[in-house]
Design a protein around this motif. Structure first.
Motif, short mmCIF file in Angstrom:
data_model
loop_
_atom_site.label_atom_id
_atom_site.label_comp_id
_atom_site.label_asym_id
_atom_site.label_seq_id
_atom_site.Cartn_x
_atom_site.Cartn_y
_atom_site.Cartn_z
N LEU A 145 0.85 -1.18 0.00
CA LEU A 145 0.00 0.00 0.00
C LEU A 145 0.89 1.23 0.00
CD1 LEU A 145 -2.68 1.57 0.39
CD2 LEU A 145 -2.43 1.19 2.85
N ARG A 146 0.74 2.05 -1.04
CA ARG A 146 1.52 3.29 -1.13
C ARG A 146 0.57 4.48 -1.00
NH1 ARG A 146 5.20 4.99 -6.29
NH2 ARG A 146 3.17 5.16 -7.32
N VAL A 147 0.94 5.44 -0.16
CA VAL A 147 0.13 6.63 0.03
C VAL A 147 0.75 7.76 -0.77
CG1 VAL A 147 -0.79 8.28 1.69
CG2 VAL A 147 -0.57 5.87 2.32
N ARG A 148 0.01 8.24 -1.75
CA ARG A 148 0.48 9.37 -2.55
C ARG A 148 0.11 10.69 -1.88
NH1 ARG A 148 0.96 7.73 -8.26
NH2 ARG A 148 0.52 9.89 -8.80
N GLN A 149 -1.04 10.71 -1.23
CA GLN A 149 -1.51 11.92 -0.55
C GLN A 149 -2.46 11.51 0.57
OE1 GLN A 149 -2.98 14.90 -3.25
NE2 GLN A 149 -4.14 15.97 -1.68
N GLY A 150 -2.45 12.25 1.68
CA GLY A 150 -3.31 11.92 2.81
C GLY A 150 -2.63 10.89 3.71
N PHE A 151 -3.43 9.98 4.29
CA PHE A 151 -2.87 8.90 5.09
C PHE A 151 -3.80 7.70 5.05
CE2 PHE A 151 -5.76 10.84 8.10
CZ PHE A 151 -6.23 9.78 8.85
N ALA A 152 -3.28 6.53 5.44
CA ALA A 152 -4.07 5.30 5.44
C ALA A 152 -3.50 4.37 6.50
CB ALA A 152 -4.06 4.64 4.07
N LEU A 153 -4.30 3.39 6.90
CA LEU A 153 -3.87 2.39 7.87
C LEU A 153 -3.88 1.03 7.20
CD1 LEU A 153 -3.29 2.19 11.03
CD2 LEU A 153 -5.57 1.21 11.15
N LEU A 154 -2.77 0.33 7.28
CA LEU A 154 -2.67 -1.02 6.73
C LEU A 154 -2.74 -2.02 7.88
CD1 LEU A 154 -2.09 -2.91 4.30
CD2 LEU A 154 0.33 -2.63 4.81
N ARG A 155 -3.72 -2.92 7.83
CA ARG A 155 -3.88 -3.91 8.89
C ARG A 155 -3.65 -5.29 8.31
NH1 ARG A 155 -8.84 -2.72 10.71
NH2 ARG A 155 -8.01 -1.26 12.23
N ALA A 156 -2.73 -6.06 8.89
CA ALA A 156 -2.40 -7.40 8.39
C ALA A 156 -3.28 -8.45 9.07
CB ALA A 156 -0.92 -7.70 8.65
N THR A 157 -3.24 -9.67 8.55
CA THR A 157 -4.08 -10.74 9.09
C THR A 157 -3.66 -11.17 10.49
OG1 THR A 157 -2.69 -12.35 7.92
CG2 THR A 157 -4.70 -11.64 6.81
N ASP A 158 -2.45 -10.85 10.91
CA ASP A 158 -2.04 -11.19 12.28
C ASP A 158 -2.47 -10.13 13.28
OD1 ASP A 158 -0.33 -9.11 11.71
OD2 ASP A 158 1.52 -10.18 12.21
N GLY A 159 -3.20 -9.12 12.83
CA GLY A 159 -3.70 -8.07 13.72
C GLY A 159 -2.79 -6.87 13.83
N SER A 160 -1.57 -6.97 13.32
CA SER A 160 -0.65 -5.83 13.37
C SER A 160 -1.08 -4.78 12.36
CB SER A 160 0.79 -6.28 13.10
OG SER A 160 0.90 -6.84 11.80
N GLY A 183 15.29 -20.99 18.33
CA GLY A 183 14.15 -20.91 17.41
C GLY A 183 14.19 -19.60 16.63
N GLY A 184 13.06 -19.30 16.06
CA GLY A 184 12.96 -18.06 15.32
C GLY A 184 11.60 -17.42 15.57
N ALA A 185 11.54 -16.15 15.43
CA ALA A 185 10.28 -15.43 15.62
C ALA A 185 10.07 -14.48 14.46
CB ALA A 185 10.31 -14.65 16.94
N ARG A 186 8.83 -14.23 14.14
CA ARG A 186 8.53 -13.30 13.06
C ARG A 186 8.06 -11.98 13.65
NH1 ARG A 186 8.86 -15.67 8.22
NH2 ARG A 186 8.39 -17.88 8.05
N PRO A 187 8.55 -10.87 13.12
CA PRO A 187 8.06 -9.56 13.56
C PRO A 187 6.64 -9.36 13.04
CG PRO A 187 9.55 -9.32 11.70
CD PRO A 187 9.57 -10.77 12.08
N PRO A 188 5.95 -8.30 13.43
CA PRO A 188 4.60 -8.04 12.92
C PRO A 188 4.59 -8.00 11.39
CG PRO A 188 5.10 -6.58 14.74
CD PRO A 188 6.37 -7.29 14.42
N ALA A 189 3.53 -8.54 10.81
CA ALA A 189 3.45 -8.61 9.34
C ALA A 189 3.31 -7.22 8.71
CB ALA A 189 2.29 -9.50 8.92
N ALA A 190 2.52 -6.35 9.33
CA ALA A 190 2.32 -4.99 8.79
C ALA A 190 3.52 -4.13 9.17
CB ALA A 190 1.03 -4.39 9.34
N ARG A 191 4.15 -3.53 8.18
CA ARG A 191 5.34 -2.73 8.45
C ARG A 191 5.56 -1.76 7.31
NH1 ARG A 191 6.18 -7.63 6.51
NH2 ARG A 191 7.80 -8.04 4.97
N VAL A 192 6.35 -0.74 7.56
CA VAL A 192 6.72 0.21 6.52
C VAL A 192 7.82 -0.41 5.67
CG1 VAL A 192 7.70 2.49 6.04
CG2 VAL A 192 6.09 2.20 7.93
N ALA A 193 7.68 -0.33 4.36
CA ALA A 193 8.70 -0.85 3.45
C ALA A 193 9.76 0.23 3.25
CB ALA A 193 8.08 -1.24 2.12
N ALA A 194 10.97 -0.07 3.62
CA ALA A 194 12.04 0.92 3.53
C ALA A 194 12.30 1.34 2.09
CB ALA A 194 13.31 0.37 4.16
#
Length: 211
Positions: A145-160, A183-194
């Motif tokens: 999801l890319r925001v060109r103008q304004g703002f938005a909320l991205l919600r992933a299936t894991d609730g993040s 072991g290994g752990a996964r960070p929240p699925a929803a995140r800002v793409a650098a």
């Protein structure tokens, strides 16, 4: 990797704010190439002035695009090789109200406007959504999801969730494992793409008409 379709509201946009419900039909404003609608098991060729009914599915082929107008002057640009579903009212397991659009495949651009009679999305919001089944450049498969103008909320299936401002891109694709002991752990699925590939969000033939 399984890619989850992205659902967003036109009457009430996920995680953003409340808006007027839509009661009028969405209308196809402009078509280039071949666009098809599936309605109750029938296939219909889509042209300008086509009215979209609840539960319709629209598909574009290669080199084809369509601009859809909502009451209040909100607009959706459906790019080539894309598929979206229109659902009137709450979807199962969802708390959103109003008209919902499920992006199943490909890429769309959505812009919202406020008029004297209705509010669609957030005034001045302009977003792009891309769903990829395979990697694009250095970007793995996932929903973007890319925001060109304004703002938005991205919600992933894991609730993040992640709030995105103009110029930012978020993703809800499966994140890589992070080492934690044995072991290994996964960070929240929803995140800002650098950083994203320039091929992820490609402009189309109808972008000039979309403004």
């Amino acid at each position: 990797m399984h890619t989850v379709p992205l659902l967003f509201g036109i009457g009430l946009m996920a995680g953003c704010a409340a808006f007027a419900s839509l009661t009028q039909a969405q209308t196809v404003d402009t078509v280039t190439g071949t666009v098809q609608a599936s309605r109750n098991g029938r296939e219909i060729a889509v042209a300008a002035s086509f009215e979209i009914a609840p539960q319709d599915e629209l598909r574009t082929s290669a080199g084809s695009e369509a601009i859809i107008r909502f009451p209040g002057n909100g607009r959706l640009l459906l790019r080539e090789d894309s598929r979206v579903e229109f659902n009137r009212g709450p979807a199962r397991g969802q708390t959103l109200r109003g008209d919902l659009v499920r992006v199943m495949k490909g890429q769309v651009r959505y812009a919202s406007f406020e008029t004297a009679s209705a509010t669609i999305g957030i005034r001045g919001t302009d977003i792009e959504i891309a769903i990829t089944d395979g990697s694009v450049g250095t970007d793995p498969a996932g929903t973007y999801l890319r925001v060109r103008q304004g703002f938005a909320l991205l919600r992933a299936t894991d609730g993040s969730e992640v709030e995105l401002r103009a110029g930012e891109t978020g993703t809800s694709g499966e994140p890589p494992l992070v080492s934690r002991g044995l072991g290994g752990a996964r960070p929240p699925a929803a995140r800002v793409a650098a950083q994203t590939s320039p091929d992820l969000f490609k402009p189309g033939r109808l972008d000039a008409a979309f403004r």
